[in-house]
Design a protein around this motif. Structure first.
Motif, PDB file in Angstrom:
ATOM      1  N   GLY A 231      -1.819  -0.318 -12.874  1.00 33.86           N
ATOM      2  CA  GLY A 231      -3.608   0.177 -13.202  1.00 33.86           C
ATOM      3  C   GLY A 231      -4.535  -0.641 -11.939  1.00 33.86           C
ATOM      4  N   GLU A 232      -5.253  -0.834 -12.400  1.00 34.00           N
ATOM      5  CA  GLU A 232      -5.840  -1.335 -10.969  1.00 34.00           C
ATOM      6  C   GLU A 232      -6.317  -2.541 -11.148  1.00 34.00           C
ATOM      7  OE1 GLU A 232     -10.509   0.020  -9.441  1.00 34.00           O
ATOM      8  OE2 GLU A 232     -11.315  -1.887 -11.078  1.00 34.00           O
ATOM      9  N   GLN A 233      -5.932  -3.580  -9.444  1.00 37.41           N
ATOM     10  CA  GLN A 233      -5.453  -5.103  -9.242  1.00 37.41           C
ATOM     11  C   GLN A 233      -6.076  -5.273  -8.473  1.00 37.41           C
ATOM     12  OE1 GLN A 233      -3.945  -6.715 -11.540  1.00 37.41           O
ATOM     13  NE2 GLN A 233      -3.200  -4.513 -13.256  1.00 37.41           N
ATOM     14  N   PRO A 234      -6.781  -6.135  -8.576  1.00 30.84           N
ATOM     15  CA  PRO A 234      -6.829  -6.991  -6.946  1.00 30.84           C
ATOM     16  C   PRO A 234      -5.425  -7.159  -5.722  1.00 30.84           C
ATOM     17  CG  PRO A 234      -7.270  -8.264  -8.817  1.00 30.84           C
ATOM     18  CD  PRO A 234      -6.642  -7.310  -9.869  1.00 30.84           C
ATOM     19  N   VAL A 235      -5.847  -7.007  -5.084  1.00 26.73           N
ATOM     20  CA  VAL A 235      -4.484  -7.668  -3.808  1.00 26.73           C
ATOM     21  C   VAL A 235      -4.913  -7.599  -2.713  1.00 26.73           C
ATOM     22  CG1 VAL A 235      -3.017  -6.166  -4.581  1.00 26.73           C
ATOM     23  CG2 VAL A 235      -4.034  -5.143  -3.038  1.00 26.73           C
ATOM     24  N   TYR A 236      -4.653 -10.069  -1.786  1.00 20.49           N
ATOM     25  CA  TYR A 236      -5.183  -9.896  -0.826  1.00 20.49           C
ATOM     26  C   TYR A 236      -3.919  -9.977   0.520  1.00 20.49           C
ATOM     27  CZ  TYR A 236      -8.718 -11.969  -4.278  1.00 20.49           C
ATOM     28  OH  TYR A 236      -9.792 -12.977  -4.811  1.00 20.49           O
ATOM     29  N   LEU A 237      -4.217  -9.210   1.634  1.00 13.71           N
ATOM     30  CA  LEU A 237      -3.671  -9.657   2.467  1.00 13.71           C
ATOM     31  C   LEU A 237      -2.907 -10.969   2.677  1.00 13.71           C
ATOM     32  CD1 LEU A 237      -2.815  -8.233   4.855  1.00 13.71           C
ATOM     33  CD2 LEU A 237      -5.021  -9.511   6.439  1.00 13.71           C
ATOM     34  N   ASN A 238      -1.508 -11.156   3.263  1.00 14.86           N
ATOM     35  CA  ASN A 238      -1.016 -11.971   2.644  1.00 14.86           C
ATOM     36  C   ASN A 238       0.040 -11.779   3.841  1.00 14.86           C
ATOM     37  OD1 ASN A 238      -1.058 -14.378   0.288  1.00 14.86           O
ATOM     38  ND2 ASN A 238       0.976 -13.984   1.250  1.00 14.86           N
ATOM     39  N   GLY A 239       0.966 -13.081   4.578  1.00 19.99           N
ATOM     40  CA  GLY A 239       2.453 -13.245   5.148  1.00 19.99           C
ATOM     41  C   GLY A 239       3.247 -13.334   4.476  1.00 19.99           C
ATOM     42  N   HIS A 240       4.103 -12.665   4.810  1.00 16.15           N
ATOM     43  CA  HIS A 240       5.423 -12.778   3.826  1.00 16.15           C
ATOM     44  C   HIS A 240       7.588 -12.636   5.611  1.00 16.15           C
ATOM     45  CE1 HIS A 240       7.470 -11.739   0.147  1.00 16.15           C
ATOM     46  NE2 HIS A 240       7.036 -12.277  -0.074  1.00 16.15           N
ATOM     47  N   ASP A 241       8.008 -12.516   4.632  1.00 14.69           N
ATOM     48  CA  ASP A 241       8.946 -12.503   5.733  1.00 14.69           C
ATOM     49  C   ASP A 241       9.591 -11.316   5.721  1.00 14.69           C
ATOM     50  OD1 ASP A 241       9.507 -15.210   3.498  1.00 14.69           O
ATOM     51  OD2 ASP A 241      11.269 -14.445   3.570  1.00 14.69           O
ATOM     52  N   GLU A 242       8.990  -9.816   5.147  1.00 19.91           N
ATOM     53  CA  GLU A 242       9.465  -8.270   5.565  1.00 19.91           C
ATOM     54  C   GLU A 242       8.788  -8.297   7.259  1.00 19.91           C
ATOM     55  OE1 GLU A 242       7.192  -8.134   1.527  1.00 19.91           O
ATOM     56  OE2 GLU A 242       9.076  -9.546   2.769  1.00 19.91           O
ATOM     57  N   LEU A 243       7.664  -8.967   6.706  1.00 17.50           N
ATOM     58  CA  LEU A 243       7.112  -8.226   8.845  1.00 17.50           C
ATOM     59  C   LEU A 243       7.683  -8.940   9.222  1.00 17.50           C
ATOM     60  CD1 LEU A 243       3.401  -9.524   7.469  1.00 17.50           C
ATOM     61  CD2 LEU A 243       5.241  -7.235   7.236  1.00 17.50           C
TER      62      LEU A 243
END
Length: 445
Positions: A231-243
């Protein structure tokens, strides 16, 4: 040909991997689980046996005690157990020590996260270049297969990028990796995996936009998206390993990572960080004793493994890819949904550990049958994604692929505006009661 496996680590992810390895031990042979705390290894083995997951009873499933920072001890254990594949599911602080032992013994190495130095956080990108990639030449020279970041993210999402390149796009513009947990564990506050590693990830945001690294404040860029099942969820720009590997290996203008956080999480996280409780550097008490605030917080929070029995809801992790195919705009969402309750019923784990623990076993199976036994160091996106995804479909992580009408209401907008504009929409609001703190779990309407 069977390949004996050494699993290093005895946390939630190792628990899942041990179950899945045992369920496929006709391919993977003998399985040894090693950790500093032998009782944790034995508890995993007891769970595997109680659930009847040892497919071939003639193969060994056993435990060993190991300090994986001790390279000679790790070398000796690899030799004593006659292991052909090492799956590193311990702390990210152990990566380089375990990798060195694998290079020395000539066995295959798999991990699920980038190495971290305990005294440094969110170093200059690309992070892989600071540690693992420095050992590429050694792996090549000795013909050692080292598969980096073979969990879910990193790991499966890297394979989704490779699949997008192979099957769905002639040219890619943007990839937005979306990771949400729409589950409930009933605790006031807890992280879903090691709190120390979890909090270290969120010191700053490094992201890949317009083919260069850009830095943003934590939890400053927010989007709402309507996910399949979750369903509808808030997401935030984040750093992460795969990038840090995708930016090198995938030809795209922007590759961003977004993680779901509820208002309550952001509220608690912000208070802890503002007060200095998330610092990885030691402080001196009035008694003269030195403590690391982050390790104190870790000791106070619930062990993520204890969340599993009552966990409900779903996770949804996937890649929203935009680009062109046959001269036309195309948008595809490649994703996976897991149910916390079903994960517990199968392997006595919550869904976060499940999604991270299944993929390294699939990678080990591909090394064992020769498909991914490449005799060099690679990240997952450098390998053929389809055999990996096919095994994941069979052993518990089925992939879904959804075509999206370009620029429609179902599209994901990952374009990052000037930070002043983004901050206006990234505020988290919660209801808090001193008399009943659990009310803080319910955001104000």
């Amino acid at each position: 040909m069977q390949k004996n496996v050494l699993i290093i680590g005895a946390g939630g992810v190792a628990h899942v991997a041990a179950h899945k390895a045992a369920m496929n031990n006709d391919v993977l042979g003998d399985i040894c689980i090693a950790s500093r705390t032998l009782s944790k290894c034995d508890a995993i083995i007891e769970s595997v046996l109680r659930k009847g997951h040892l497919k071939d009873a003639s193969r060994r499933l056993y435990s060993a005690q190991l300090d994986a920072l001790d390279i000679p001890a790790t070398i000796k254990l690899i030799q004593d157990t006659q292991s052909d594949i090492v799956i590193n599911l311990g702390s990210a602080f152990l990566n380089m020590s375990i990798l060195e032992a694998c290079i020395e013994t000539g066995v295959a190495y798999i991990d699920t996260a980038i190495h971290e130095d305990p005294d440094k956080v969110c170093e200059q990108p690309p992070w892989y270049a600071n540690y693992e990639w420095k050992r590429k030449d050694s792996c090549d020279a000795k013909g050692v297969t080292a598969i980096l970041g073979a969990g879910f993210d990193p790991g499966v999402v890297n394979a989704y990028c490779a699949l997008a390149v192979k099957r769905y796009f002639d040219k890619i513009d943007t990839i937005d990796i979306l990771d949400v947990n729409a589950g409930s564990h009933g605790k006031y506050f807890s992280t879903n995996f090691d709190p120390e590693i979890n909090f270290r990830e969120f010191v700053k945001v490094w992201t890949w936009i317009d083919r260069e690294w850009k830095e943003y404040p934590t939890h400053s860029v927010k989007r709402l998206y309507d996910f399949p099942v979750a369903g509808e969820q808030p997401v935030y720009l984040n750093g992460h390993d795969e990038l840090h590997s995708l930016s090198k290996n995938i030809d795209a203008n922007s590759i961003r990572f977004w993680m779901g956080f509820g208002d309550h999480y952001i509220n608690v996280f912000t208070v802890l960080r503002t007060l200095g409780f998330l610092s990885h550097l030691p402080v001196t008490l009035t008694t003269g004793q030195e403590v690391v605030p982050l390790k104190v917080v870790k000791a106070l929070l619930p062990d993520p493994m204890t969340l599993a029995p009552g966990y409900t809801g779903n996770t949804c992790i996937g890649n929203f890819v935009k680009g062109w195919k046959d001269g036309k705009e195309r948008e595809v969402f490649i994703y996976q949904v897991s149910d916390h309750k079903k994960c517990y019923e199968e392997v006595e784990s919550q869904g976060i550990s499940y999604t991270a623990g299944v993929p390294p076993v699939a990678a080990a199976m591909l090394i064992a049958n020769g498909t991914w036994d490449v005799k060099k160091m690679v990240n997952v996106e450098e390998l053929d994604p389809e055999p990996f995804i096919e095994i994941l479909d069979r052993i518990g992580l089925p992939t879904e692929i959804k075509e999206i009408e370009p620029n429609s209401a179902f599209s994901f907008n990952g374009f990052v505006r000037p930070i002043e504009e983004e901050l206006l929409e990234s505020t988290a609001t919660v209801t808090v009661s001193a008399a009943n703190p659990m009310i803080a779990l319910k955001p104000a309407k």
